[in-house]
Design an enzyme around this catalytic site. Structure first.
Site, PDB file in Angstrom:
ATOM      1  CE  LYS A  32      38.904  16.606  24.758  1.00  0.00           C
ATOM      2  NZ  LYS A  32      38.073  17.823  24.835  1.00  0.00           N
ATOM      3  NE  ARG A  53      37.901  24.541  28.017  1.00  0.00           N
ATOM      4  CZ  ARG A  53      37.635  23.287  27.635  1.00  0.00           C
ATOM      5  NH1 ARG A  53      37.851  22.263  28.465  1.00  0.00           N
ATOM      6  NH2 ARG A  53      37.132  23.041  26.431  1.00  0.00           N
ATOM      7  CG  HIS A  58      33.475  23.286  24.824  1.00  0.00           C
ATOM      8  ND1 HIS A  58      32.940  22.225  24.115  1.00  0.00           N
ATOM      9  CD2 HIS A  58      34.013  22.744  25.944  1.00  0.00           C
ATOM     10  CE1 HIS A  58      33.162  21.093  24.785  1.00  0.00           C
ATOM     11  NE2 HIS A  58      33.802  21.384  25.896  1.00  0.00           N
ATOM     12  NE  ARG A  80      33.931  21.409  19.566  1.00  0.00           N
ATOM     13  CZ  ARG A  80      33.252  22.533  19.797  1.00  0.00           C
ATOM     14  NH1 ARG A  80      32.973  23.351  18.796  1.00  0.00           N
ATOM     15  NH2 ARG A  80      32.852  22.851  21.005  1.00  0.00           N
ATOM     16  CE1 TYR A 137      52.241  -3.461  49.969  1.00  0.00           C
ATOM     17  CE2 TYR A 137      50.988  -2.933  47.996  1.00  0.00           C
ATOM     18  CZ  TYR A 137      52.188  -3.252  48.597  1.00  0.00           C
ATOM     19  OH  TYR A 137      53.329  -3.350  47.851  1.00  0.00           O
ATOM     20  CB  CYS A 191      49.144  -3.565  44.441  1.00  0.00           C
ATOM     21  SG  CYS A 191      48.637  -4.741  45.703  1.00  0.00           S
ATOM     22  CG  MET A 192      52.154   1.244  41.053  1.00  0.00           C
ATOM     23  SD  MET A 192      53.817   1.875  41.300  1.00  0.00           S
ATOM     24  CE  MET A 192      53.568   3.093  42.571  1.00  0.00           C
ATOM     25  CG  ASP A 193      53.117  -2.322  39.477  1.00  0.00           C
ATOM     26  OD1 ASP A 193      52.974  -1.310  38.771  1.00  0.00           O
ATOM     27  OD2 ASP A 193      53.946  -2.397  40.407  1.00  0.00           O
TER      28      ASP A 193
HETATM   29  C1  LIG Z   1      36.770  17.698  24.534  1.00  0.00           C
HETATM   30  C2  LIG Z   1      36.023  18.649  23.698  1.00  0.00           C
HETATM   31  C3  LIG Z   1      34.933  18.216  22.930  1.00  0.00           C
HETATM   32  C4  LIG Z   1      34.348  16.826  23.013  1.00  0.00           C
HETATM   33  O1  LIG Z   1      33.468  16.793  24.106  1.00  0.00           O
HETATM   34  P1  LIG Z   1      32.636  15.461  24.474  1.00  0.00           P
HETATM   35  O2  LIG Z   1      31.793  15.897  25.611  1.00  0.00           O
HETATM   36  O3  LIG Z   1      33.626  14.431  24.848  1.00  0.00           O
HETATM   37  O4  LIG Z   1      31.869  15.114  23.258  1.00  0.00           O
HETATM   38  C5  LIG Z   1      34.353  19.131  22.070  1.00  0.00           C
HETATM   39  N1  LIG Z   1      34.806  20.402  22.000  1.00  0.00           N
HETATM   40  C6  LIG Z   1      35.830  20.870  22.753  1.00  0.00           C
HETATM   41  C7  LIG Z   1      36.255  22.276  22.627  1.00  0.00           C
HETATM   42  C8  LIG Z   1      36.456  20.003  23.639  1.00  0.00           C
HETATM   43  O5  LIG Z   1      37.458  20.466  24.395  1.00  0.00           O
END
Ligand SMILES: *Cc1c(COP(=O)(O)O)cnc(C)c1O
Length: 429
Positions: free
Chosen positions: A87, A185, A214, A270, A314, A361-363
């Site tokens: 993601k 969540r 999760h 995951r 700045y 700075c920004m850039d």
């Molecule tokens: C982002 C996410 C993960 C990965 O988590 P990490 O701590 O980066 O390994 C796994 N499961 C869900 C549902 C997530 O949103």
């Protein structure tokens, strides 16, 4: 090094800039086309890759991604599947490149946060199963079905709409049931999961391909809440089975749980932050050899020699000691080089740590090369065009993302996403 590995996959997609010829620009805005040098071919213009347009870039070492997959795979029982969490453009590392590398190294599934992230993978020719880690709005259902993206499901309304749309088009509607075991969540509350599955179970197109939860605290020293979530999840899966409902692939482990708690591995795990080489918590340091894939590079764009007491940047909250060179590099807070780091980090120039000075700075930002502090060592002599590391290791010195996170009170996830906002990526295979 050259930039042959540059993929053109920048944080922002500027490819449309290359497709429009200067002449058509001129027609479009009515200005004088004679003002443009139209004689450059598209190939010629495209050959000027990201780091040659602006002297800052991120390097992504794909061999580190492969290595980190190996670390996770060795931790998992044989047969346990690995889902690479890609993601947010693979936590800023580039979703397509990371996905291809992770799949080739032994991941079987991919996880994204948004429908668009999933579509990007499909358009790049990636065929592996893709899970969207939340339930998209029902209006996105045609895209899920067209691009074979599996949603997480936790409302009856969405599930029914999804099943019906699939039925209409003569296809299946696979999904993973998200269970809320205490993070609060998303997900169906653990003690309502069987009831939920029964309510949507009548729909012939819907296929429960997985069930997941999760953890909120798998990375914390305190284990009470973690243990409670795990117990609730195990009970939920058992209750589904007892009710005759096949939960499909059962998964709950994130990076912290993969490394710390083998009892969470189940059918699939995951891997997110540790795929990119970061420890999810101090407890795993020293036990697992993870390698960060991202480093941040720039070239010096200007060298100044301000006299004693003149300020820099700045606010001028840094003043020259009179025996320093001040070098500018084109990396700023709009590149994710967070302004709160001002005066608190170092860059690596010529194998030495040099203080970043003045407000970022920004850039752009500046760093100091102290001409006195090197004793009998070779006197540093910075020049425009010299390469500098803002994150990385060289000559036994290092600046890590984790160091910066420590200073900022944040986590590598956030910093990596920010660093990829604008700087182009160069991939090392
Ligand atoms: C982002 C996410 C993960 C990965 O988590 P990490 O701590 O980066 O390994 C796994 N499961 C869900 C549902 C997530 O949103």
């Amino acid at each position: 090094m050259g930039f042959n590995a540059f993929s053109g996959e920048a944080g922002q997609d500027f490819s449309d800039l290359l497709k429009t010829t200067p002449a058509s620009d001129a027609r479009g805005n009515g200005s004088d086309s004679a003002a443009f040098a139209a004689g450059f071919s598209d190939e010629e213009l495209e050959a000027v890759v990201g780091p040659e347009r602006r002297w800052s870039w991120i390097e992504i070492d794909l061999s580190a991604i492969r290595h980190n997959i190996g670390v996770a795979k060795r931790r998992l029982a044989p047969g346990c599947k690995l889902m690479a969490v890609v993601k947010a453009n693979a936590y800023g590392h580039g979703a397509v490149q990371v996905s291809k590398t992770a799949l080739a190294a032994g991941a079987s599934h991919l996880a994204v946060a948004t429908v668009n992230e999933g579509i990007q993978l499909r358009r790049a020719g990636i065929e592996a199963p893709v899970l969207v880690l939340s339930e998209p709005p029902a209006s996105a259902i045609p895209l899920l079905l067209r691009y074979r993206l599996m949603p997480s499901v936790y409302t009856v309304e969405f599930a029914v709409a999804y099943g019906e749309a699939a039925d209409t088009h003569g296809v299946r509607a696979p999904y993973h049931l998200a269970v809320n075991t205490g993070m609060n969540r998303i997900g169906v509350r653990f003690d309502e999961a069987v009831e939920f599955a029964r309510r949507i179970g009548f729909h012939r197109a819907l296929v429960q391909e997985g069930t997941f939860t999760h953890f909120a605290t798998a990375d914390c020293a305190e284990t009470l809440d973690f243990t409670m979530q795990l117990r609730r999840f195990n009970e939920t899966v058992a209750a589904l089975r007892a009710a005759g409902i096949d939960p499909g692939l059962v998964h709950c482990a994130n990076s912290a749980a993969i490394l710390r708690y083998p009892e969470t591995h189940m059918d699939m795990a995951r891997l997110g932050i540790s795929l990119y080489g970061f420890h999810p918590c101090p407890e795993t340091r020293g036990y697992f050899d993870l390698r960060p894939a991202m480093s941040v590079h720039a070239r010096i764009t200007a060298v100044n020699t301000p006299p004693l007491s003149e300020g820099v940047s700045y606010g001028m909250n840094y003043r020259s000691t009179g025996s320093v060179k001040i070098c500018a590099v084109p990396v700023g807070y709009a590149d994710g080089f967070v302004r709160a780091l001002s005066g608190r980090t170092s860059v690596i120039y010529d194998g030495r740590l040099c203080r970043q000075v003045g407000n970022i700075c920004m850039d752009q930002c500046m760093f100091e090369v102290d001409l006195r502090s090197h004793g009998t060592a070779r006197r540093p002599d910075p020049h425009v065009g010299d390469e500098v590391l803002l994150v990385g290791a060289q000559n036994g010195v290092a600046v890590t993302i984790e160091d910066l996170c420590e200073l900022l009170g944040t986590i590598p996830h956030e910093l990596c996403c920010g660093l990829s906002m604008r700087m182009p990526k160069v991939y090392l295979r």
